[in-house]
Write a protein that holds these residues in place. Structure first.
Motif, PDB file in Angstrom:
ATOM      1  N   ASP A   6       7.959   6.584   3.406  1.00 39.49           N
ATOM      2  CA  ASP A   6       7.533   7.891   3.917  1.00 39.49           C
ATOM      3  C   ASP A   6       7.711   8.960   2.846  1.00 39.49           C
ATOM      4  O   ASP A   6       6.803   9.734   2.542  1.00 39.49           O
ATOM      5  CB  ASP A   6       8.364   8.280   5.149  1.00 39.49           C
ATOM      6  CG  ASP A   6       7.809   7.678   6.425  1.00 39.49           C
ATOM      7  OD1 ASP A   6       6.744   7.039   6.359  1.00 39.49           O
ATOM      8  OD2 ASP A   6       8.449   7.844   7.482  1.00 39.49           O
TER       9      ASP A   6
ATOM     10  N   THR B 269       5.347   9.203  -0.078  1.00 40.69           N
ATOM     11  CA  THR B 269       4.044   9.837   0.150  1.00 40.69           C
ATOM     12  C   THR B 269       3.860  11.046  -0.755  1.00 40.69           C
ATOM     13  O   THR B 269       2.747  11.373  -1.154  1.00 40.69           O
ATOM     14  CB  THR B 269       3.946  10.293   1.629  1.00 40.69           C
ATOM     15  OG1 THR B 269       4.124   9.163   2.456  1.00 40.69           O
ATOM     16  CG2 THR B 269       2.608  10.934   1.924  1.00 40.69           C
TER      17      THR B 269
ATOM     18  N   GLN C 225       0.838  -1.205   0.000  1.00 36.73           N
ATOM     19  CA  GLN C 225       0.000   0.000   0.000  1.00 36.73           C
ATOM     20  C   GLN C 225       0.870   1.252   0.000  1.00 36.73           C
ATOM     21  O   GLN C 225       0.574   2.233  -0.688  1.00 36.73           O
ATOM     22  CB  GLN C 225      -0.937  -0.010   1.211  1.00 36.73           C
ATOM     23  CG  GLN C 225      -1.993  -1.106   1.113  1.00 36.73           C
ATOM     24  CD  GLN C 225      -2.993  -1.078   2.264  1.00 36.73           C
ATOM     25  OE1 GLN C 225      -2.964  -0.203   3.114  1.00 36.73           O
ATOM     26  NE2 GLN C 225      -3.884  -2.071   2.279  1.00 36.73           N
ATOM     27  N   GLY C 226       1.955   1.214   0.769  1.00 40.90           N
ATOM     28  CA  GLY C 226       2.842   2.367   0.823  1.00 40.90           C
ATOM     29  C   GLY C 226       3.524   2.599  -0.510  1.00 40.90           C
ATOM     30  O   GLY C 226       3.624   3.730  -0.988  1.00 40.90           O
TER      31      GLY C 226
ATOM     32  N   ARG D 292      -3.776   2.212  10.059  1.00 37.82           N
ATOM     33  CA  ARG D 292      -3.189   3.458   9.541  1.00 37.82           C
ATOM     34  C   ARG D 292      -3.510   4.686  10.397  1.00 37.82           C
ATOM     35  O   ARG D 292      -2.594   5.456  10.717  1.00 37.82           O
ATOM     36  CB  ARG D 292      -3.625   3.673   8.084  1.00 37.82           C
ATOM     37  CG  ARG D 292      -2.998   4.913   7.448  1.00 37.82           C
ATOM     38  CD  ARG D 292      -3.131   4.938   5.938  1.00 37.82           C
ATOM     39  NE  ARG D 292      -2.301   3.930   5.308  1.00 37.82           N
ATOM     40  CZ  ARG D 292      -2.762   2.907   4.624  1.00 37.82           C
ATOM     41  NH1 ARG D 292      -4.060   2.753   4.456  1.00 37.82           N
ATOM     42  NH2 ARG D 292      -1.945   2.026   4.095  1.00 37.82           N
TER      43      ARG D 292
ATOM     44  N   GLY E  88      -0.681   7.739  12.690  1.00 36.31           N
ATOM     45  CA  GLY E  88      -0.566   9.028  12.014  1.00 36.31           C
ATOM     46  C   GLY E  88      -0.366   8.880  10.520  1.00 36.31           C
ATOM     47  O   GLY E  88       0.186   9.754   9.873  1.00 36.31           O
ATOM     48  N   ALA E  89      -0.808   7.756   9.963  1.00 38.35           N
ATOM     49  CA  ALA E  89      -0.752   7.486   8.514  1.00 38.35           C
ATOM     50  C   ALA E  89       0.674   7.408   7.968  1.00 38.35           C
ATOM     51  O   ALA E  89       0.875   7.442   6.770  1.00 38.35           O
ATOM     52  CB  ALA E  89      -1.558   8.521   7.723  1.00 38.35           C
ATOM     53  N   ARG E  90       1.673   7.337   8.856  1.00 39.99           N
ATOM     54  CA  ARG E  90       3.055   7.285   8.356  1.00 39.99           C
ATOM     55  C   ARG E  90       3.425   5.871   7.949  1.00 39.99           C
ATOM     56  O   ARG E  90       3.404   4.960   8.773  1.00 39.99           O
ATOM     57  CB  ARG E  90       4.023   7.786   9.405  1.00 39.99           C
ATOM     58  CG  ARG E  90       3.905   9.268   9.524  1.00 39.99           C
ATOM     59  CD  ARG E  90       5.077  10.011  10.043  1.00 39.99           C
ATOM     60  NE  ARG E  90       6.375   9.426   9.961  1.00 39.99           N
ATOM     61  CZ  ARG E  90       7.327   9.750  10.836  1.00 39.99           C
ATOM     62  NH1 ARG E  90       7.043  10.571  11.815  1.00 39.99           N
ATOM     63  NH2 ARG E  90       8.508   9.238  10.719  1.00 39.99           N
TER      64      ARG E  90
ATOM     65  N   ARG F  13       0.955   3.634  -3.052  1.00 36.04           N
ATOM     66  CA  ARG F  13       0.206   4.786  -2.544  1.00 36.04           C
ATOM     67  C   ARG F  13      -1.291   4.591  -2.750  1.00 36.04           C
ATOM     68  O   ARG F  13      -1.987   5.454  -3.269  1.00 36.04           O
ATOM     69  CB  ARG F  13       0.686   6.074  -3.234  1.00 36.04           C
ATOM     70  CG  ARG F  13       2.020   6.542  -2.697  1.00 36.04           C
ATOM     71  CD  ARG F  13       2.718   7.432  -3.661  1.00 36.04           C
ATOM     72  NE  ARG F  13       3.336   6.666  -4.723  1.00 36.04           N
ATOM     73  CZ  ARG F  13       3.635   7.116  -5.913  1.00 36.04           C
ATOM     74  NH1 ARG F  13       3.367   8.347  -6.220  1.00 36.04           N
ATOM     75  NH2 ARG F  13       4.198   6.341  -6.804  1.00 36.04           N
ATOM     76  N   ASN F  14      -1.727   3.400  -2.394  1.00 37.95           N
ATOM     77  CA  ASN F  14      -3.123   3.065  -2.614  1.00 37.95           C
ATOM     78  C   ASN F  14      -3.613   2.179  -1.474  1.00 37.95           C
ATOM     79  O   ASN F  14      -3.044   1.113  -1.221  1.00 37.95           O
ATOM     80  CB  ASN F  14      -3.242   2.320  -3.948  1.00 37.95           C
ATOM     81  CG  ASN F  14      -4.681   2.139  -4.371  1.00 37.95           C
ATOM     82  OD1 ASN F  14      -5.576   1.985  -3.534  1.00 37.95           O
ATOM     83  ND2 ASN F  14      -4.913   2.166  -5.655  1.00 37.95           N
ATOM     84  N   PRO F  15      -4.668   2.607  -0.757  1.00 35.93           N
ATOM     85  CA  PRO F  15      -5.141   1.827   0.394  1.00 35.93           C
ATOM     86  C   PRO F  15      -5.809   0.517  -0.006  1.00 35.93           C
ATOM     87  O   PRO F  15      -6.108  -0.304   0.856  1.00 35.93           O
ATOM     88  CB  PRO F  15      -6.149   2.770   1.067  1.00 35.93           C
ATOM     89  CG  PRO F  15      -6.601   3.675  -0.018  1.00 35.93           C
ATOM     90  CD  PRO F  15      -5.439   3.843  -0.954  1.00 35.93           C
TER      91      PRO F  15
END
Lengths: 249, 326
Positions: B209, B212, B73-74, B262, B266-268, B77-79
């Protein structure tokens, strides 16, 4: 001191060159406005200079290792992407990823300074993705500032910002240059560029067609030839004003 | 830290619970004594040869799925990304299915997991040819989708041509995913692949990170995009390939766990990686306990249960996303 030096830089898309034989140096203290119509090669020039695009010729930045380059120059891409709902503070702190060996104190100070400079104090804890487009743009500029590099390359940093934020951003960039760093920013608002930048570089079809003091670059001939517009010039106490008035071709 | 500690405690409790649940109905002190001291006859056998490998595999596959889901996902960049997206799960399953079909699986104990690992290896090679070490997220997704579709088609073909219904049945049951009747041999087979893969994926935090803010921004912040891409592909393939080879397909853990956790980090992406690893382990351990408690006599499959819980959750996720973008 020279912070960026490009020599005969050429970028090709297929066979067609989008940047052709550009030779350019940027020294500390300069705020260079990169101007030119859409498709002139401004974005490609910046990306190739950073080594993000395959190119011919030399770029002083592209020769560095990724880690060293990240401490030599920060880049603010045109596309304003924020994939996850990070807090503004955490997002700005991403710029510190380039300084792995820095003590936490230095990191915190750089983040605080960047947030202060972009006037984002009240946004610190907010989720970056919940902000408006213009606010996000300011957060992303703060992120690039937190990288704390001698050189900043910014691709259309003020596009979509409100007038105050535009002036404020240009002021921050001018201050950075005055402090002995250098900024290269592509800008479409010619009047804004003329007032804030110490130097303008005018591009057309991948080539640099004029490079120098803003008033010399924004001559009637250049405007007509490159942008195809007739402009209105005036001198005001705040600096030159330029407004495109009519289409010539 | 605020998230990792509770997740670690929950994981540890579930691991202990997993050791204590089973048809043998052993007492608490009796089983612990047998496990730790190796004294107590048949109880030792149950604990060390049946329950310990089962609990360990639950821990390992859960961590593998959660962590690789968070990494995927990271990176994309897609949940809605999940570990199976690059086609490794489907091809590993195909490898296992082929070994069941050909009878190879019956020859020696590790034939099936080794075939699955071979399938995963083929997937990685094909992905590298199709999507290369360079290129964007889209090429990787498309290559993965195409590969998964091909592997699924071939799996169907095997089922289709299966000589008798029992062989087909065995394949179908295997594909549902389970941790029942595994041995320490399975643990030792999967452990090295998972260890290497988990370390590779855990080391990607800073790069993810930076990502992002998009590929250009990440590259300008010192991230080597080619190295990141290869590490994501190899790390995911190692842990997912090893996980499928010993447990079959366990769906939705890699998708749902990172998504749930997530907001708590803090969504990091960097903080999500270890949290999703622990969370995934907790979820698979819990689900594996649940299948034993819900239907002790019916061999309810682990993958069926995770899908039954995961799919409605997925629907809920889409519903919420719909609300955000309306």
């Amino acid at each position: 001191m020279t912070l960026l030096s490009l020599e005969n830089l050429t970028v090709r898309r297929g066979l067609c060159p989008v940047v052709e034989n550009v030779t350019l140096t940027v020294a500390e203290g300069e705020f260079v406005g990169l101007i030119g119509p859409n498709g002139a090669g401004k974005t490609s020039l910046m990306r190739a200079a950073l080594g993000l695009l395959p190119h011919e010729g030399q770029s002083s930045l592209a020769q560095l290792s990724p880690g060293l380059r990240a401490r030599a120059a920060a880049f603010l891409p045109q596309g304003r992407e924020i994939a996850w709902p990070l807090s503004v503070e955490a997002l700005v702190a991403l710029g510190r990823g380039a300084h792995l060996a820095a003590p936490p104190d230095a990191d915190r100070q750089a983040v605080d300074r960047a947030i202060d400079r972009m006037g984002l104090q009240t946004y610190r804890a907010r989720s970056a993705t919940a902000l408006s487009g213009g606010e996000q743009a300011r957060v992303l500029i703060a992120r690039a500032l937190a990288q704390d590099t001698p050189l900043l390359l910014a691709d259309e940093p003020v596009a979509g910002l409100d007038p105050e934020a535009q002036l404020k951003t240009m002021e921050v960039f001018a201050t950075l240059a005055a402090e002995g760093r250098a900024v290269v920013a592509s800008i479409h608002d010619l009047g804004l560029a003329a007032r804030s930048c110490t130097r303008l570089v005018l591009m057309q079809a991948g080539r640099v067609v004029a490079d120098g003091a803003p008033r010399a670059v924004l001559s009637d001939e250049n405007l007509a030839q490159v942008f195809g517009v007739r402009g209105f010039h005036a001198e005001t106490p705040d600096g030159p004003v330029f407004q495109p008035m009519g289409i010539l071709r | 830290m605020k998230v990792l500690l509770p997740l670690g405690v929950v994981g540890a409790l579930l691991f202990a619970a997993s050791l204590l649940v089973g048809p043998a109905g052993l007492g608490l002190s009796e089983s612990l004594k047998a496990l730790l001291t190796g004294q107590g006859g048949a109880v030792v056998l149950v604990m060390q040869e049946i329950r310990l490998p089962r609990a360990l595999l639950g821990l390992m596959t859960g961590a593998a799925l959660g962590l690789s889901g968070a990494a995927m996902q990271g990176y994309l960049r897609n949940p809605l990304a999940e570990p199976g997206l690059i086609g490794v799960s489907a091809t590993a399953a195909l490898g296992a299915v082929l070994s069941l079909q050909t009878g190879l699986a019956g020859l020696f104990a590790l034939a099936l997991p080794l075939s699955a690992l071979a399938g995963a290896t083929v997937a990685v090679l094909l992905i590298l040819v199709l999507a290369g070490p360079r290129g964007g997220a889209l090429s990787l997704i498309l290559a993965g989708v195409a590969l998964s579709a091909l592997a699924a088609a071939l799996t169907s073909l095997v089922l289709n041509l299966s000589p008798n219904p029992f062989a087909a049945m065995e394949i179908v049951y295997w594909m549902m995913g389970s941790l029942a009747d595994r041995s320490m041999t399975h643990v030792w087979l999967a452990a090295p692949f998972m260890a290497v893969g988990l370390v590779m994926l855990l080391s990607l935090g800073r790069s993810l990170d930076a990502l992002t803010l998009g590929e250009d921004a990440a590259a300008s912040m010192g991230v080597n995009l080619t190295r990141l891409r290869l590490a994501v592909i190899f790390g995911t393939a190692l842990v997912v390939g090893a996980s499928v080879s010993v447990a079959g397909s366990i769906g939705f853990v890699g998708l749902v766990v990172p998504h749930v956790l997530r907001p708590f980090v803090g969504a990091r992406p960097s903080r999500l990686l270890p949290a999703a690893g622990l969370g995934g382990a907790a979820v698979v351990l819990a689900a594996d306990i649940a299948v034993r408690l819900i239907a002790p006599d019916q061999d309810l499959k682990l993958g069926v249960l995770t899908a039954l819980i995961g799919a409605p959750f997925f629907l809920h996720l889409i519903w919420r996303l719909r609300g955000e973008h309306a």
